[in-house]
Scaffold this motif. Structure first.
Motif, PDB file in Angstrom:
ATOM      1  N   THR A 172      49.345  50.186  31.191  1.00  0.00           N
ATOM      2  CA  THR A 172      48.117  49.400  31.149  1.00  0.00           C
ATOM      3  C   THR A 172      47.573  49.242  32.557  1.00  0.00           C
ATOM      4  O   THR A 172      48.313  49.239  33.544  1.00  0.00           O
ATOM      5  N   THR A 173      46.290  49.091  32.665  1.00  0.00           N
ATOM      6  CA  THR A 173      45.643  48.835  33.948  1.00  0.00           C
ATOM      7  C   THR A 173      44.978  47.471  33.960  1.00  0.00           C
ATOM      8  O   THR A 173      44.310  47.121  34.929  1.00  0.00           O
ATOM      9  N   ASN A 174      45.164  46.722  32.891  1.00  0.00           N
ATOM     10  CA  ASN A 174      44.567  45.393  32.782  1.00  0.00           C
ATOM     11  C   ASN A 174      45.328  44.440  33.724  1.00  0.00           C
ATOM     12  O   ASN A 174      46.510  44.173  33.546  1.00  0.00           O
ATOM     13  N   PRO A 175      44.662  43.879  34.749  1.00  0.00           N
ATOM     14  CA  PRO A 175      45.363  43.018  35.709  1.00  0.00           C
ATOM     15  C   PRO A 175      45.844  41.707  35.079  1.00  0.00           C
ATOM     16  O   PRO A 175      46.855  41.138  35.496  1.00  0.00           O
TER      17      PRO A 175
ATOM     18  N   GLY B 279      50.766  58.402  32.825  1.00  0.00           N
ATOM     19  CA  GLY B 279      50.119  57.375  33.624  1.00  0.00           C
ATOM     20  C   GLY B 279      50.666  55.989  33.306  1.00  0.00           C
ATOM     21  O   GLY B 279      51.586  55.813  32.511  1.00  0.00           O
ATOM     22  N   PRO B 280      50.084  55.005  33.912  1.00  0.00           N
ATOM     23  CA  PRO B 280      50.535  53.632  33.652  1.00  0.00           C
ATOM     24  C   PRO B 280      50.245  53.214  32.216  1.00  0.00           C
ATOM     25  O   PRO B 280      49.292  53.691  31.595  1.00  0.00           O
TER      26      PRO B 280
ATOM     27  N   ILE C  89      49.162  42.391  33.320  1.00  0.00           N
ATOM     28  CA  ILE C  89      50.224  42.583  34.314  1.00  0.00           C
ATOM     29  C   ILE C  89      50.646  41.234  34.898  1.00  0.00           C
ATOM     30  O   ILE C  89      51.837  40.950  35.052  1.00  0.00           O
TER      31      ILE C  89
END
Length: 112
Positions: free
Chosen positions: A5-8, A2-3, A11
Motif C-alpha cells: 500500500t502507498t496510503n500514508p 511493489g509495496p 501505514i
C-alpha cells in the motif's frame, strides 16, 4: 513486486498499532514481574502496633523559653502555630551537619 500500500494513513495506523501493542505487552510483563518478584523481601505484619514511647526530657534543661522564642520567630515570619510539626534539639556533635545547615541557609538567602 511493489509495496502493498502507498496510503500514508494506513501505514501510520499499522505502525501505531504495533508500537502500542508492544507498550501494552511490556506493561503487562512489568506488572507480572512485580507480582512474582523473587527478590522482594517479605515483611511480617505486626499483630499489635507498638505505642510510641515519650522522648526522655533532661531534667537539667528547661526548653520552654527557647521554644517560646522559636515560636515567636516563626510567627513573625507569618507561619501559624498549627503549621509547626515539632520543635526539637539538633544534635550538634557533627561539624559536617552544622556546616551543611549553615551553607543551606546562606544559599537560600542568595536565591531570594
Amino acid at each position: 513486486m511493489g509495496p502493498v500500500t502507498t496510503n500514508p494513513w494506513l501505514i501510520a495506523l499499522i505502525n501505531m498499532t504495533i508500537v502500542f501493542g508492544v507498550l501494552i505487552a511490556l506493561g503487562i510483563l512489568m506488572n507480572l514481574l512485580q507480582v512474582i518478584d523473587p527478590t522482594k523481601k517479605k515483611v511480617a505484619k505486626p499483630a499489635v502496633a507498638p505505642t510510641p514511647a515519650a522522648a526522655p526530657v533532661a531534667a537539667a534543661q528547661d526548653d520552654s523559653e527557647i521554644i517560646a522564642v522559636i515560636a515567636a520567630a516563626v510567627a513573625a515570619c507569618g507561619v501559624s502555630a498549627d503549621q509547626i510539626a515539632c520543635v526539637r534539639r539538633i544534635d550538634a556533635k557533627s561539624a559536617w551537619t552544622v556546616s551543611s545547615r549553615v551553607e543551606a541557609i546562606s544559599v537560600r538567602k542568595e536565591c531570594f
